[in-house]
Scaffold this motif. Structure first.
Motif, PDB file in Angstrom:
ATOM      1  N   VAL A  80       1.005  -1.087   0.223  1.00  0.00           N
ATOM      2  CA  VAL A  80      -0.189  -0.003   0.192  1.00  0.00           C
ATOM      3  C   VAL A  80       0.849   1.196   0.094  1.00  0.00           C
ATOM      4  O   VAL A  80       1.842   1.324   0.748  1.00  0.00           O
ATOM      5  N   GLN A  81       0.524   2.130  -0.827  1.00  0.00           N
ATOM      6  CA  GLN A  81       1.689   3.427  -1.199  1.00  0.00           C
ATOM      7  C   GLN A  81       1.790   4.178   0.120  1.00  0.00           C
ATOM      8  O   GLN A  81       2.697   4.674   0.353  1.00  0.00           O
ATOM      9  N   SER A  82       0.891   4.357   0.970  1.00  0.00           N
ATOM     10  CA  SER A  82       1.073   5.082   2.249  1.00  0.00           C
ATOM     11  C   SER A  82       2.077   4.393   3.188  1.00  0.00           C
ATOM     12  O   SER A  82       2.415   5.343   4.034  1.00  0.00           O
ATOM     13  N   GLN A  83       2.480   3.418   2.893  1.00  0.00           N
ATOM     14  CA  GLN A  83       3.314   2.645   4.015  1.00  0.00           C
ATOM     15  C   GLN A  83       4.684   2.954   3.398  1.00  0.00           C
ATOM     16  O   GLN A  83       5.668   2.516   3.945  1.00  0.00           O
ATOM     17  N   VAL A  84       4.734   3.590   2.265  1.00  0.00           N
ATOM     18  CA  VAL A  84       6.129   3.866   1.552  1.00  0.00           C
ATOM     19  C   VAL A  84       6.341   5.329   1.532  1.00  0.00           C
ATOM     20  O   VAL A  84       6.064   5.773   0.460  1.00  0.00           O
ATOM     21  N   PRO A  85       6.791   6.233   2.388  1.00  0.00           N
ATOM     22  CA  PRO A  85       6.922   7.517   2.284  1.00  0.00           C
ATOM     23  C   PRO A  85       7.768   8.162   1.051  1.00  0.00           C
ATOM     24  O   PRO A  85       7.452   9.189   0.708  1.00  0.00           O
ATOM     25  N   GLU A  86       8.567   7.218   0.598  1.00  0.00           N
ATOM     26  CA  GLU A  86       9.459   8.003  -0.308  1.00  0.00           C
ATOM     27  C   GLU A  86       8.490   8.335  -1.634  1.00  0.00           C
ATOM     28  O   GLU A  86       9.029   9.249  -2.337  1.00  0.00           O
ATOM     29  N   VAL A 312      14.002  -0.898  -2.152  1.00  0.00           N
ATOM     30  CA  VAL A 312      14.227  -0.282  -3.476  1.00  0.00           C
ATOM     31  C   VAL A 312      13.982   1.210  -3.426  1.00  0.00           C
ATOM     32  O   VAL A 312      14.873   1.835  -4.142  1.00  0.00           O
ATOM     33  N   ALA A 313      12.975   1.655  -2.886  1.00  0.00           N
ATOM     34  CA  ALA A 313      12.610   3.035  -3.330  1.00  0.00           C
ATOM     35  C   ALA A 313      13.716   3.996  -2.546  1.00  0.00           C
ATOM     36  O   ALA A 313      13.970   5.088  -3.126  1.00  0.00           O
ATOM     37  N   SER A 314      14.133   3.466  -1.210  1.00  0.00           N
ATOM     38  CA  SER A 314      14.908   4.465  -0.502  1.00  0.00           C
ATOM     39  C   SER A 314      16.301   4.597  -1.092  1.00  0.00           C
ATOM     40  O   SER A 314      16.798   5.469  -1.068  1.00  0.00           O
ATOM     41  N   ARG A 315      16.778   3.678  -1.673  1.00  0.00           N
ATOM     42  CA  ARG A 315      17.913   3.745  -2.648  1.00  0.00           C
ATOM     43  C   ARG A 315      17.708   4.686  -3.768  1.00  0.00           C
ATOM     44  O   ARG A 315      18.794   5.414  -3.992  1.00  0.00           O
ATOM     45  N   THR A 316      16.672   4.499  -4.389  1.00  0.00           N
ATOM     46  CA  THR A 316      16.581   5.523  -5.728  1.00  0.00           C
ATOM     47  C   THR A 316      16.366   6.940  -5.054  1.00  0.00           C
ATOM     48  O   THR A 316      17.013   7.909  -5.815  1.00  0.00           O
ATOM     49  N   LEU A 317      15.568   7.071  -4.205  1.00  0.00           N
ATOM     50  CA  LEU A 317      15.223   8.454  -3.540  1.00  0.00           C
ATOM     51  C   LEU A 317      16.592   8.951  -3.140  1.00  0.00           C
ATOM     52  O   LEU A 317      16.892  10.139  -3.187  1.00  0.00           O
ATOM     53  N   ALA A 318      17.559   8.167  -2.380  1.00  0.00           N
ATOM     54  CA  ALA A 318      18.760   8.714  -1.853  1.00  0.00           C
ATOM     55  C   ALA A 318      19.696   9.342  -2.975  1.00  0.00           C
ATOM     56  O   ALA A 318      20.386  10.393  -3.012  1.00  0.00           O
ATOM     57  N   LYS A 319      19.748   8.615  -4.225  1.00  0.00           N
ATOM     58  CA  LYS A 319      20.503   8.890  -5.534  1.00  0.00           C
ATOM     59  C   LYS A 319      19.772  10.321  -5.850  1.00  0.00           C
ATOM     60  O   LYS A 319      20.543  11.246  -6.219  1.00  0.00           O
ATOM     61  N   ALA A 320      18.675  10.394  -5.981  1.00  0.00           N
ATOM     62  CA  ALA A 320      17.760  11.573  -6.782  1.00  0.00           C
ATOM     63  C   ALA A 320      18.027  12.943  -5.549  1.00  0.00           C
ATOM     64  O   ALA A 320      18.597  13.846  -6.079  1.00  0.00           O
ATOM     65  N   TYR A 321      18.105  12.541  -4.283  1.00  0.00           N
ATOM     66  CA  TYR A 321      18.332  13.622  -3.185  1.00  0.00           C
ATOM     67  C   TYR A 321      19.854  14.282  -3.455  1.00  0.00           C
ATOM     68  O   TYR A 321      20.016  15.087  -3.544  1.00  0.00           O
ATOM     69  N   LYS A 322      20.800  13.198  -3.516  1.00  0.00           N
ATOM     70  CA  LYS A 322      22.195  13.572  -3.935  1.00  0.00           C
ATOM     71  C   LYS A 322      22.293  14.462  -5.007  1.00  0.00           C
ATOM     72  O   LYS A 322      22.969  15.702  -5.200  1.00  0.00           O
ATOM     73  N   LYS A 323      21.622  13.865  -6.165  1.00  0.00           N
ATOM     74  CA  LYS A 323      21.651  14.777  -7.739  1.00  0.00           C
ATOM     75  C   LYS A 323      21.216  16.194  -7.528  1.00  0.00           C
ATOM     76  O   LYS A 323      21.884  17.173  -8.120  1.00  0.00           O
ATOM     77  N   VAL A 324      20.264  16.187  -6.687  1.00  0.00           N
ATOM     78  CA  VAL A 324      19.425  17.654  -6.709  1.00  0.00           C
ATOM     79  C   VAL A 324      20.240  18.758  -5.529  1.00  0.00           C
ATOM     80  O   VAL A 324      19.894  19.679  -5.452  1.00  0.00           O
ATOM     81  N   GLY A 325      21.458  18.038  -4.706  1.00  0.00           N
ATOM     82  CA  GLY A 325      21.930  18.888  -3.909  1.00  0.00           C
ATOM     83  C   GLY A 325      21.465  18.968  -2.311  1.00  0.00           C
ATOM     84  O   GLY A 325      21.655  19.526  -1.634  1.00  0.00           O
TER      85      GLY A 325
END
Ligand code: TYM
Length: 330
Positions: A80-86, A312-325
């Motif tokens: 369920v989407q709400s259980q994954v805050p990313e 999986v989602a947190s790894r992608t999010l961490a990557k995107a966070y780093k990229k945008v500064g």
């Protein structure tokens, strides 16, 4: 193996035949050949008026229906989407990559907002949250019905734009649409797609309808004033829609149906299709009830799914966070 992602809104008590043939059947089939993530998108469901208790229950019933249809939590990740805050976190970033004009061109927003008394900003940014859903999982294929094509194009555009601006970050997703069942039509108004907001109570066939109710809906489906079972979506939208449904559920082809019902009129055809539909979908209700009966087990499946998804989602999010500064999520 390819990564697959798709989502469905918990906005009614039962999914309908359009959801099933347009998307969910492909969800089940793709489990065999891919690493699939399937999501009950409750964040999307609050973009229109909702009742909190009803939403919560519908998310459970939605998950139970997906299990009943054959989504296997051992092979796929069901959550369920709400259980994954990313999801919400990446949506913020993607919203800042989206042009206001670009978002304004989304036809589903135009259709849906025209039907609402009050239109929210959430409904406007809905497609951007959908983009985040898809990109978080480095998704290669997204099984959906035709009405989602434009949102999928936005996902591709934003993935490409982000990658060009910040360097390779997201997989560019491909849409997976099965042509024959891309748009199942309303049984009462066959010019329109089947949807829960059908004007006629007979227009939408729900997976959890009683078998006799299903039969009645099929038998009373609008056809035309001829009496010929012939496939011609423009001239004969009602009959052609029924033929598509028959071919998909009855494991046959349009050609065979035309031959089989030549000279026999609509009565026989609809009667047989009514049985095919009721036989095929009838057992889903009981299976859904079984999954709903053990609340603890259902919750356990969903929590486990959410944990796998977050991994999986947190790894992608961490990557995107780093990229945008940004600072990394703490
Ligand atoms: P939703 O919840 O409206 O519908 C779920 C799926 O059913 C398909 N569908 C149909 N297919 C054929 N004929 C029809 N009459 C018909 N009606 C519905 C839809 O195309 C969809 O595949 N925005 C999405 C949910 C979503 C999503 C995502 C999908 C959120 N995030 C990420 C894919 C990937 C929606 O509202 O679907």
């Amino acid at each position: 193996v390819p990564r697959v992602f798709s989502g469905i809104q918990p906005t009614s008590d039962s999914f309908h035949l359009g959801n099933y043939l347009g998307a969910l059947r492909q969800w089940v089939a793709l489990q065999d050949t891919s690493d699939a993530f399937y999501c009950v998108v409750d964040l999307h469901a609050i973009t229109v008026d909702h009742d909190p208790k009803v939403l919560h229950e519908r998310s459970r019933v939605s998950a139970a229906q997906l299990l009943a249809l054959g989504i296997d939590p051992e092979r796929s990740t069901l959550f369920v989407q709400s259980q994954v805050p990313e999801h919400a976190m990446l949506a913020w970033i993607m919203g800042c990559e989206t042009g206001f004009g670009e978002a304004s061109r989304m036809t589903q927003f135009k259709d849906k907002s025209a039907k609402q008394e009050r239109t929210t900003v959430g409904l406007f940014t809905y497609p951007i949250l959908q983009v985040a859903d898809i990109l978080l999982y480095q998704t290669e294929r997204v099984p959906v019905g035709e009405d989602q094509r434009q949102h999928l194009e936005l996902s591709r555009d934003l993935a490409i734009r982000f990658n060009n601006t910040y360097g390779q970050t997201f997989t560019v997703p491909d849409v997976h649409i099965v042509k024959e069942t891309a748009t199942i039509k309303d049984l009462a108004e066959p010019e329109k797609k089947m949807s829960k907001s059908s004007a006629s109570p007979r227009g939408c066939l729900y997976l959890l309808d009683e078998p006799n109710q299903m039969r009645k809906k099929v038998k009373s489906a609008v056809t035309d004033s001829e009496a010929e079972v012939r496939y011609d979506p423009d001239a004969k939208p009602g009959v052609s829609n029924l033929m598509n449904i028959y071919a998909a559920l009855g494991n046959t082809t349009i050609e065979k149906l035309e031959a089989e019902y030549a000279g026999r009129g609509y009565g026989d055809f609809k009667g047989d299709l009514a049985d095919v539909v009721a036989d095929y979908l009838g057992p889903i209700s009981a299976r859904t009830k079984e999954f709903l009966a053990d609340k603890a087990e259902l919750d356990r499946i969903l929590v486990k799914g959410a944990e796998k998804a977050r991994h999986v989602a947190s790894r992608t999010l961490a990557k995107a966070y780093k990229k945008v500064g940004f600072y990394p999520p703490a």
